[in-house]
Design a protein around this motif. Structure first.
Motif, PDB file in Angstrom:
ATOM      1  N   LEU A  33       1.114   4.216  -2.912  1.00 22.31           N
ATOM      2  CA  LEU A  33       0.944   5.640  -2.626  1.00 22.31           C
ATOM      3  C   LEU A  33       2.143   6.448  -3.100  1.00 22.31           C
ATOM      4  CD1 LEU A  33      -0.667   5.537   0.929  1.00 22.31           C
ATOM      5  CD2 LEU A  33      -1.753   6.246  -1.198  1.00 22.31           C
ATOM      6  N   ARG A  61       0.837  -1.209   0.000  1.00 19.12           N
ATOM      7  CA  ARG A  61       0.000   0.000   0.000  1.00 19.12           C
ATOM      8  C   ARG A  61       0.869   1.256   0.000  1.00 19.12           C
ATOM      9  NH1 ARG A  61      -4.301   2.536  -1.559  1.00 19.12           N
ATOM     10  NH2 ARG A  61      -5.120   3.982  -0.046  1.00 19.12           N
ATOM     11  N   ARG A  92       2.153   6.614  -6.937  1.00 19.21           N
ATOM     12  CA  ARG A  92       1.117   7.530  -7.413  1.00 19.21           C
ATOM     13  C   ARG A  92       1.554   8.982  -7.201  1.00 19.21           C
ATOM     14  NH1 ARG A  92      -4.784   7.092  -5.001  1.00 19.21           N
ATOM     15  NH2 ARG A  92      -3.517   7.336  -3.150  1.00 19.21           N
TER      16      ARG A  92
END
Length: 69
Positions: free
Chosen positions: A12, A8, A15
């Protein structure tokens, strides 16, 4: 659980990097849009201020002002 958190966090971060890479594109797109708009305005001004077009526009305005209602 550690692998899920790591995945995760990696998503992040990736991105965030992708957003930063595209940040400069917006400014250049605006600049190209402004240049194109100014070029179009110059061409339009030259066409509208030419002799034939100006005389025709004046004739249209005169006919419109003299029209019977």
């Amino acid at each position: 659980m550690y692998k899920a958190v790591q995945a995760r966090l990696r998503a992040l971060v990736c991105r965030g990097l992708a957003v930063r890479r595209d940040a400069g594109m917006v400014t250049s797109e605006y600049a190209m849009g402004i240049v194109a708009a100014v070029a179009f305005a110059v061409v339009l001004y030259k066409v509208l201020s030419s002799g034939e077009v100006s005389a025709e526009l004046q004739g249209i305005v005169k006919r419109a002002l003299n029209a019977q209602m």
